[in-house]
Design an enzyme around this catalytic site. Structure first.
Site, short mmCIF file in Angstrom:
data_model
loop_
_atom_site.label_atom_id
_atom_site.label_comp_id
_atom_site.label_asym_id
_atom_site.label_seq_id
_atom_site.Cartn_x
_atom_site.Cartn_y
_atom_site.Cartn_z
N ASN A 95 0.83 -1.20 0.00
CA ASN A 95 0.00 0.00 0.00
C ASN A 95 0.86 1.25 0.00
O ASN A 95 2.04 1.24 0.38
CB ASN A 95 -0.91 -0.01 1.23
CG ASN A 95 -0.13 0.14 2.52
OD1 ASN A 95 0.25 1.24 2.90
ND2 ASN A 95 0.14 -0.97 3.18
N LYS A 111 1.72 1.50 16.48
CA LYS A 111 2.23 2.67 15.77
C LYS A 111 1.06 3.54 15.35
O LYS A 111 0.03 3.04 14.91
CB LYS A 111 3.05 2.26 14.54
CG LYS A 111 3.73 3.46 13.86
CD LYS A 111 4.66 3.01 12.74
CE LYS A 111 3.93 2.79 11.44
NZ LYS A 111 4.85 2.50 10.32
N LYS A 124 -0.10 7.58 13.49
CA LYS A 124 0.31 8.66 12.61
C LYS A 124 0.36 9.99 13.37
O LYS A 124 -0.43 10.24 14.27
CB LYS A 124 -0.67 8.78 11.44
CG LYS A 124 -0.77 7.53 10.58
CD LYS A 124 0.55 7.18 9.95
CE LYS A 124 0.45 5.98 9.04
NZ LYS A 124 1.76 5.64 8.43
N ASP A 167 4.74 8.01 13.42
CA ASP A 167 5.15 8.06 12.01
C ASP A 167 4.63 9.35 11.40
O ASP A 167 3.42 9.57 11.33
CB ASP A 167 4.56 6.85 11.28
CG ASP A 167 4.94 6.79 9.81
OD1 ASP A 167 5.72 7.64 9.35
OD2 ASP A 167 4.45 5.86 9.12
N GLU A 181 9.40 7.92 13.38
CA GLU A 181 9.58 7.45 12.00
C GLU A 181 9.41 8.54 10.97
O GLU A 181 8.48 9.34 11.04
CB GLU A 181 8.57 6.32 11.72
CG GLU A 181 8.62 5.77 10.31
CD GLU A 181 7.63 4.64 10.10
OE1 GLU A 181 7.28 4.37 8.92
OE2 GLU A 181 7.20 4.00 11.08
N GLU A 221 11.25 3.39 4.11
CA GLU A 221 10.20 2.73 3.33
C GLU A 221 10.02 3.36 1.95
O GLU A 221 9.44 2.74 1.07
CB GLU A 221 8.87 2.76 4.07
CG GLU A 221 8.19 4.12 4.14
CD GLU A 221 6.82 4.07 4.78
OE1 GLU A 221 5.83 4.30 4.06
OE2 GLU A 221 6.73 3.82 5.99
N ASP A 262 11.07 -1.48 1.87
CA ASP A 262 9.98 -2.40 1.52
C ASP A 262 10.43 -3.27 0.35
O ASP A 262 10.68 -2.76 -0.74
CB ASP A 262 8.75 -1.58 1.14
CG ASP A 262 7.52 -2.42 0.88
OD1 ASP A 262 7.63 -3.47 0.22
OD2 ASP A 262 6.43 -2.02 1.32
N HIS A 265 8.56 -2.23 5.82
CA HIS A 265 7.23 -1.70 5.55
C HIS A 265 6.47 -2.72 4.70
O HIS A 265 7.06 -3.54 4.01
CB HIS A 265 7.37 -0.38 4.78
CG HIS A 265 6.10 0.16 4.23
ND1 HIS A 265 5.66 -0.11 2.96
CD2 HIS A 265 5.17 0.98 4.78
CE1 HIS A 265 4.52 0.53 2.73
NE2 HIS A 265 4.20 1.19 3.82
N GLU A 296 5.93 -5.23 9.82
CA GLU A 296 4.77 -4.38 10.04
C GLU A 296 3.48 -5.20 9.87
O GLU A 296 3.47 -6.23 9.20
CB GLU A 296 4.78 -3.22 9.04
CG GLU A 296 3.76 -2.15 9.29
CD GLU A 296 3.99 -0.92 8.44
OE1 GLU A 296 3.60 0.17 8.87
OE2 GLU A 296 4.57 -1.04 7.34
#
Length: 397
Positions: A53, A181, A183, A219, A245, A271, A298, A328, A347
């Site tokens: 994603n 985690k 945002k 993050d 992050e 990532e 990733d 990621h 993750e």
């Protein structure tokens, strides 16, 4: 053996959630099925792939360049020395034929989608789970039976207040996760700190030997300039977080280095780096500290596992342990890579980006860890919702 067909399509994973930089209202994913002429249990072996994603579907690049190159290649260009299985490294060379170095852009995502399907097919043909195949080839047979996973959530959402945020995070704890985690960066600092304290308070209520802050990561998704990153760092420092992050732009190595000089606790980034050359530049110039920081490249978004192995080699040369890598992506492919190559974990996206995120239906999270199954390949066949989607898109292969 040979590849007899490759099918691809675009699937929506749209949702009203957002992070500090983008919303997901039009987010899409490429899905791909690579059909071989090898038969197992009366059916051809099929390798499946999709992109993580946060990067959109790459149907144009797949159809115009990369799938035709693969189908036009002579079969012996793609096979291993025994000529009874695909060689992912030779496949990668075919995919990247006539591609200039640098300027990676979104082609790294398209190649990563095919690379995932190739590794799925290779492990199925070898009749091994991918983690076992990787451990046998690259780690002397040592495979982790389970891997650390953390729950990535705490997205911004219309009408989502502190109570809703706490309920979301409490749900992840009830599912067995220990590290959460969330945002930050899409709200003013004072509001973000209230959100952080709400989740930290929840973790404190759960008790445990570790301080609450050490089980919470934040993050910023690359939102901050240096001044803002440092302001947040001063506010976050007393909390002793699991990590802070991607404070700034992923290619702003100076920002990352200066942040590391001022913030003593773990930082995480990577990532949005899509080649081993980018990873080397981060290690050379980003001030990352191998004793505490985390690298999140990733494997799917960065040209696949073939390129990710080059990243790991570069890390080793710069004194980094693979245990400092937590990729990621939040999917089964990255989980197998983590277990097979001895990474620090993986993750997880419980409840979002379905059905691509998450792991096998019969593997619950227990004390923040998840076990690997014996299903050959990546094990998508043990994710019923994902296989239902593949059947709807590709039919009965």
């Amino acid at each position: 053996m040979r590849i007899v067909a490759i099918r691809e399509d675009t699937v929506s994973i749209a949702s009203p959630i957002r992070n500090a930089y983008i919303d997901f209202s039009r987010m899409t994913v490429s899905v791909l099925a690579l059909v071989t002429d090898v038969v197992r249990n009366g059916k051809p072996v099929v390798g499946y792939g999709f992109n993580s994603n946060g990067r959109y579907a790459q149907g144009g690049l797949l159809r115009e360049r990369f799938i035709p190159r693969l189908l036009e290649a002579a079969p012996d260009e793609l096979l291993d020395g025994m000529e009874d299985n695909l060689d992912p490294f030779r496949v990668w060379q075919v995919l990247m034929k006539n591609e200039k170095p640098g300027g990676h852009g979104e082609r790294s995502v398209a190649v990563g989608v095919i690379d995932m399907a190739v590794w799925d097919a290779v492990a199925k043909i070898a009749d091994k789970p991918l983690c076992r195949l990787l451990a046998d080839r690259f780690r002397g047979g040592r495979v982790e039976e389970s891997a650390f996973v953390y729950a990535a959530g705490g997205y911004y959402y219309p009408g989502k207040g502190l109570d809703e945020l706490r309920r979301e995070m409490e749900g992840y704890l009830k599912q067995g996760y220990r590290v959460l985690k969330m945002k930050i960066g899409a709200a003013p600092l004072a509001e973000d700190m209230r959100r952080i304290e709400a989740v930290r308070g929840l973790l404190a209520e759960q008790g445990g030997e570790s301080p609450a802050g050490s089980r919470l990561a934040v993050d910023a998704n690359g939102r901050f300039d240096l001044a803002t990153a440092l302001v947040y760092a001063r506010e976050l420092e007393p909390l002793g977080l699991f990590w802070y992050e991607e404070a700034g732009d992923p290619l702003d190595y100076t920002l990352q280095a200066v942040l590391g000089e001022h913030y003593p606790h773990p930082l995480a980034t990577g990532e949005n780096l899509f080649s081993h050359r980018d990873a080397i530049n981060l290690l050379r110039h980003g001030g990352m500290r191998p004793d505490r920081d985390y690298l999140q490249m990733d494997p799917v978004l960065s040209y696949g596992l073939v390129e990710y192995l080059r990243m790991l080699a570069a890390m080793k040369a710069h004194g980094w342990s693979p245990s400092r890598c937590v990729p990621h992506g939040g999917h089964q492919f990255a989980l197998h890579i983590a277990a097979g190559l001895g990474l620090g974990g993986n993750e997880s996206y419980p409840g979002i980006f379905a059905p691509f995120g998450g792991f096998a239906d019969n593997t619950p999270v227990v004390e923040g860890r998840i076990r690997l199954t014996d299903c050959p390949g990546i094990g998508f066949e043990e994710k019923s919702a994902l296989m239902d989607l593949f059947r709807r898109v590709f039919g009965d292969l």
